[in-house]
Design a protein around this motif. Structure first.
Motif, PDB file in Angstrom:
ATOM      1  N   THR A  20       4.883  -1.605   7.746  1.00 24.27           N
ATOM      2  CA  THR A  20       6.043  -2.512   7.716  1.00 24.27           C
ATOM      3  C   THR A  20       5.649  -3.925   8.088  1.00 24.27           C
ATOM      4  OG1 THR A  20       7.530  -0.684   8.272  1.00 24.27           O
ATOM      5  CG2 THR A  20       8.342  -2.925   8.644  1.00 24.27           C
ATOM      6  N   VAL A  21       4.904  -4.070   9.182  1.00 26.65           N
ATOM      7  CA  VAL A  21       4.531  -5.410   9.658  1.00 26.65           C
ATOM      8  C   VAL A  21       3.654  -6.123   8.643  1.00 26.65           C
ATOM      9  CG1 VAL A  21       3.209  -6.668  11.407  1.00 26.65           C
ATOM     10  CG2 VAL A  21       4.794  -4.868  12.107  1.00 26.65           C
ATOM     11  N   LEU A  22       2.652  -5.418   8.128  1.00 29.44           N
ATOM     12  CA  LEU A  22       1.745  -6.043   7.160  1.00 29.44           C
ATOM     13  C   LEU A  22       2.484  -6.471   5.900  1.00 29.44           C
ATOM     14  CD1 LEU A  22      -1.440  -3.773   7.434  1.00 29.44           C
ATOM     15  CD2 LEU A  22      -1.147  -6.087   8.320  1.00 29.44           C
ATOM     16  N   LEU A 692      -5.935  -6.005   2.615  1.00 27.79           N
ATOM     17  CA  LEU A 692      -7.220  -5.341   2.794  1.00 27.79           C
ATOM     18  C   LEU A 692      -7.305  -4.689   4.176  1.00 27.79           C
ATOM     19  CD1 LEU A 692      -9.797  -4.974   1.117  1.00 27.79           C
ATOM     20  CD2 LEU A 692     -10.779  -6.899   2.350  1.00 27.79           C
ATOM     21  N   PHE A 693      -6.763  -5.350   5.171  1.00 27.96           N
ATOM     22  CA  PHE A 693      -6.736  -4.806   6.528  1.00 27.96           C
ATOM     23  C   PHE A 693      -5.942  -3.500   6.555  1.00 27.96           C
ATOM     24  CE2 PHE A 693      -4.735  -4.398  10.707  1.00 27.96           C
ATOM     25  CZ  PHE A 693      -5.819  -4.532  11.554  1.00 27.96           C
ATOM     26  N   GLY A 694      -4.780  -3.514   5.887  1.00 30.99           N
ATOM     27  CA  GLY A 694      -3.967  -2.303   5.838  1.00 30.99           C
ATOM     28  C   GLY A 694      -4.652  -1.179   5.094  1.00 30.99           C
ATOM     29  N   LEU A 695      -5.302  -1.511   3.957  1.00 23.64           N
ATOM     30  CA  LEU A 695      -6.017  -0.487   3.197  1.00 23.64           C
ATOM     31  C   LEU A 695      -7.145   0.130   4.020  1.00 23.64           C
ATOM     32  CD1 LEU A 695      -6.297  -2.010  -0.391  1.00 23.64           C
ATOM     33  CD2 LEU A 695      -4.976  -0.015   0.314  1.00 23.64           C
ATOM     34  N   ALA A 696      -7.848  -0.721   4.756  1.00 16.72           N
ATOM     35  CA  ALA A 696      -8.933  -0.221   5.602  1.00 16.72           C
ATOM     36  C   ALA A 696      -8.389   0.725   6.673  1.00 16.72           C
ATOM     37  CB  ALA A 696      -9.674  -1.390   6.250  1.00 16.72           C
ATOM     38  N   ALA A 697      -7.218   0.361   7.229  1.00 17.28           N
ATOM     39  CA  ALA A 697      -6.608   1.210   8.254  1.00 17.28           C
ATOM     40  C   ALA A 697      -6.220   2.573   7.673  1.00 17.28           C
ATOM     41  CB  ALA A 697      -5.380   0.514   8.833  1.00 17.28           C
ATOM     42  N   PHE A 698      -5.629   2.579   6.484  1.00 18.41           N
ATOM     43  CA  PHE A 698      -5.226   3.842   5.868  1.00 18.41           C
ATOM     44  C   PHE A 698      -6.430   4.661   5.431  1.00 18.41           C
ATOM     45  CE2 PHE A 698      -1.069   1.664   5.158  1.00 18.41           C
ATOM     46  CZ  PHE A 698      -0.298   2.563   5.894  1.00 18.41           C
ATOM     47  N   THR A 699      -7.473   3.986   4.955  1.00 19.05           N
ATOM     48  CA  THR A 699      -8.693   4.695   4.574  1.00 19.05           C
ATOM     49  C   THR A 699      -9.314   5.380   5.785  1.00 19.05           C
ATOM     50  OG1 THR A 699      -9.133   3.116   2.793  1.00 19.05           O
ATOM     51  CG2 THR A 699     -10.978   4.449   3.553  1.00 19.05           C
ATOM     52  N   ALA A 700      -9.368   4.640   6.883  1.00 10.99           N
ATOM     53  CA  ALA A 700      -9.915   5.219   8.117  1.00 10.99           C
ATOM     54  C   ALA A 700      -9.074   6.401   8.583  1.00 10.99           C
ATOM     55  CB  ALA A 700      -9.975   4.146   9.204  1.00 10.99           C
TER      56      ALA A 700
END
Length: 799
Positions: A20-22, A692-700
């Motif tokens: 939501t924030v991102l 990209l930050f959000g994608l990295a978080a979800f990938t992790a």
């Protein structure tokens, strides 16, 4: 049902706080940029549409002959307007408009006080009805009924008279004409191309009564009858050239009618106009593209993060389908969720746009007011943006996620290599390709601006102050001022000239033979000597212009640049010294010296022919003193300069300009472009980084258990970080390959607008690639390291 959709959507939004924030941050920034830029574009597109007759008003432009490079001019002889009004019945009104003293700053004396005014015009009385002047005192019919009358805008009246009565007051212009205030009109709208602060009757001046077809210094506007055909009027107006002008005097060949509403944005290739309120349709298109790109990148973030989050929500979606939810209901749910997110982003972005207005002005130099953000087209645009962004950003996640099979509950759905993953990678590539293009573009723009600033102009504008003396009452006053300044220790040299380089020189033509009908267009400037020393121009042959000319000497002494030398065909500068030069100045003009070419105009233009001249009976007057000074205490020097000026010219306002700042103004629009592109490109890249930050978080998060197993088996933090980062770096590499040719083509095309330009070097692309990799690593590594250092027991305890 709709109420339940909102409840469920709101619950999902609150449950996924990072998502939501991102998304709200990215969309809000993108929407804030769009709202401000759309407001600016709306203001630019609204220019001159407020006049009741705007669709019937045209400015008459003309095309010059080959001798003047087939240029299109906004100014023309003062005989054109009256001839058009007299000979063409479908022309309802005509008005001529010219800045006082051909565009120079006017010196005004009101009572015992001196003022300067940049926007004092002469015009025909028809200007008031044509452009809907609203008179607050006096009226349209009587404004120019008496000779030597002048009308003022309300703001100008307050500047000169405050709250005192202005009607009937006397204003002396340039120590020449004394005019009486006969009317006060409401300030013209800010989105009017006319920048008239004061106007007096052109028929009270020789500029209106002495009608001629030679000097082209007058803007001419016509108002056509409602049923008139503008193309036919153009042809009829052009036919007047052969009717009234002899063939040998025809330096213009055709008249064009430019709609009033197009003057502001479509005059980039039109020369010699007076208004300073000119935009550029290319700039508008660029800003629109940039704003839409920023918003589209924000939409891509939403799509990427939503589809990446689908695995986290997959079992919930599968459970809903098992309990009877159909695909249409799931689509509606996801669209409602997107609509709520976009609405919140619009509210935040719209509020932020009000706070960002001062920043917008400081960045671009263009002023917007709060009312511009409240304009009806903007409010309607927000509703359209809400719908479109919801549709664009929500469609793919809704379609993708609503199609998740209930089999996900027994872990039989296909995950890897899915279409959603491929699309997500494609969108990331697009984001980074756009970011790399923006980095390359900004780097080259800044490089070109640096090139311009460091370019040797062929003369030195630094340390020179230009003082206006055009309103001096006598020649003796100018000579007295020059002698007084010469005695000051901080003054190195003084040159009395007609104009600063590239300002108000006279347009002439130089011919190889006196009998030639055509020649090369040049700029000529009268001077009373010392110009080489003052401007530090390099003399190739001959000497400086003589300091004094004997009584009865009728020779015109000239100083020409290499461009003129080459046109005349001389093999060397020495060969030209003492030769006759054929211009409109007269038969006794000789070449005294030859100087190196110097950039008297913008570096966007090639160097043209330039000639300084001196004679006892010059057709042009002395308007400027160029004073080269050498002091570190500039405020004290200015006080001394003003004191000397006031002693010699007591009835004239002290008006000056630094020559180096005049040169900077030639590139003001490019500087604004560079600043604007830098700021908005940084915002676009920042929004891409949020995604990209959000994608990295979800990938992790998705590979949490895999990372736990690897750590148990001995994997290091750096190894796991590299594992999670390499997939993103592959996407950046693909984006770089796509972006480089596109960026090269765009910037090569942009640089073609400059006659003098920097080279596009390979290191610019290398720098952009390194920056993209750095930005990606910086964004992804935070989440990668966080996942790598996490306790593997927590990720494996459910197994």
């Amino acid at each position: 049902m709709i109420r339940n959709y909102f409840k469920i959507a709101w619950r999902n939004i609150r449950a996924n706080k990072l998502f939501t924030v991102l998304n709200i941050a990215g969309l809000a920034i993108g929407l804030c940029v769009c709202i401000i830029l759309f407001s600016f574009v709306n203001t630019e597109l609204s220019f001159d549409k407020m006049y009741s007759n705007s669709e019937h008003i045209y400015r008459v432009n003309m095309e010059t002959t080959e001798e003047y490079d087939f240029e299109t001019w906004a100014t023309m002889p003062n005989a054109v307007g009256p001839a058009i009004a007299q000979d063409i019945p479908q022309v309802k009104r005509m008005t001529r408009l010219i800045k006082d003293d051909f565009g120079s700053t006017a010196s005004l004396k009101i009572g015992d006080k001196n003022y300067t005014e940049n926007n004092l015009y002469l015009a025909d009385s028809t200007i008031f009805k044509m452009f809907d002047f609203k008179f607050l005192e006096g009226n349209v019919e009587t404004a120019f009924s008496k000779p030597k009358s002048i009308v003022l805008s309300l703001a100008t009246k307050k500047r000169f008279f405050g709250n005192q009565e202005a009607m009937g007051q006397l204003i002396t212009v340039n120590n020449n004409d004394t005019l009486q205030v006969s009317g006060i009109y409401a300030d013209l709208p800010k989105n009017s191309v006319l920048d008239v602060n004061m106007v007096y009757n052109i028929m009270d001046s020789w500029m209106g009564t002495n009608v001629y077809w030679s000097n082209a210094s007058y803007e001419t506007y016509v108002q056509l009858e409602p049923n008139a055909n503008s193309s036919e009027i153009e042809n009829q107006a052009s036919a007047l050239i052969d009717k009234y002008v002899d063939k040998e005097g025809q330096y213009f060949t055709k008249f064009f009618l430019q709609p009033l509403t197009e003057i502001h944005l479509y005059s980039a290739n039109v020369r010699e106009g007076y208004s300073a309120k000119l935009g550029n349709i290319t700039t508008i298109k660029s800003l629109l593209f940039l704003s839409l790109l920023v918003l589209f990148i924000a939409c891509i973030n939403y799509m990427n993060l939503a589809t990446a989050n689908s695995q986290k929500r997959a079992k919930g979606i599968g459970m809903n389908k098992v309990l009877g939810a159909n695909r249409r209901q799931m689509l509606s749910l996801f669209y409602v969720e997107t609509a709520i997110m976009v609405f919140l982003s619009i509210v935040i972005g719209y509020a932020a746009s009000f706070l960002a207005l001062p920043l917008f002005k400081s960045i671009t130099g263009n002023e917007l007011v709060y009312q511009d953000l409240l304009a009806t087209p903007i409010l309607i645009g927000l509703l359209i943006i809400w719908f479109l962004v919801t549709l664009i950003a929500g469609s793919y996640p809704a379609i993708s996620m609503s199609g998740i099979s209930p089999l996900i509950l027994v872990n039989k759905s296909k995950k890897k290599g899915s279409a959603s993953e491929l699309v997500r990678k494609g969108l990331v590539v697009f984001q980074f390709a756009a970011s790399i293009i923006l980095i390359i573009a900004v780097t080259i723009i800044l490089q070109q601006m640096s090139f311009i600033k460091d370019k040797n102009l062929g003369y030195d504008p630094n340390g020179i102050i230009a003082v206006s003396v055009k309103s001096a009452e006598t020649v003796q006053q100018i000579q007295s001022l020059m002698k007084g300044l010469e005695r000051q220790v901080n003054v190195e040299s003084i040159s009395a000239v007609q104009s600063m380089p590239g300002a108000n020189e006279s347009g002439r033509a130089v011919r190889k033979l006196a009998t030639d009908n055509t020649g090369m267009p040049i700029s000529s400037c009268r001077t009373d000597g010392n110009i080489v020393q003052t401007l530090k121009i390099n003399v190739l042959a001959g000497t400086e212009l003589p300091e004094t000319i004997a009584e009865g000497d009728s020779i015109i002494y000239t100083l020409i640049n290499e461009r003129i030398l080459n046109f005349l065909g001389y093999q060397s500068p020495d060969e030209a010294i003492g030769k006759i030069i054929h211009t409109e100045l007269g038969p006794r003009a000789i070449i005294t010296g030859v100087v190196e070419n110097f950039n008297f105009n913008s570096l966007k233009e090639d160097i043209g022919g330039y000639m300084y001249y001196k004679s006892r009976k010059a057709p042009e007057g002395i308007r400027i003193l160029l004073v080269r000074y050498n002091t570190k205490n500039l405020p004290q020097f200015l006080r001394q300069l003003q004191q000397a000026f006031n002693e010699s010219l007591p009835n004239t306002a002290f008006d000056y300009q630094f020559l180096d700042r005049h040169v900077e103004q030639l590139y003001a629009s490019e500087e604004k472009t560079a600043t604007t592109a830098t700021i908005f490109s940084a915002l676009a890249i920042f929004i891409a980084c949020l995604g990209l930050f959000g994608l990295a978080a979800f990938t992790a998060e998705q590979r949490r258990k895999e990372i736990g197993v690897r750590k148990v088996l001995g994997a290091t933090v750096s190894g796991i970080t590299q594992l999670l980062s390499k997939d993103f770096l592959k996407l950046v590499l693909v984006a770089f390959v796509i972006a480089v040719p596109v960026a090269y083509w765009l910037m090569h095309k942009w640089l073609l607008d400059f006659a003098f330009r920097t080279e596009i070097n390979w290191w610019v692309f290398a720098f952009a690639g390194i920056m993209a990799v750095f930005i990606a690593l910086l964004t992804v590594s935070f989440q990668a390291i966080k996942a790598a250092i996490a306790n593997p027991v927590k990720s494996l305890r459910t197994e």
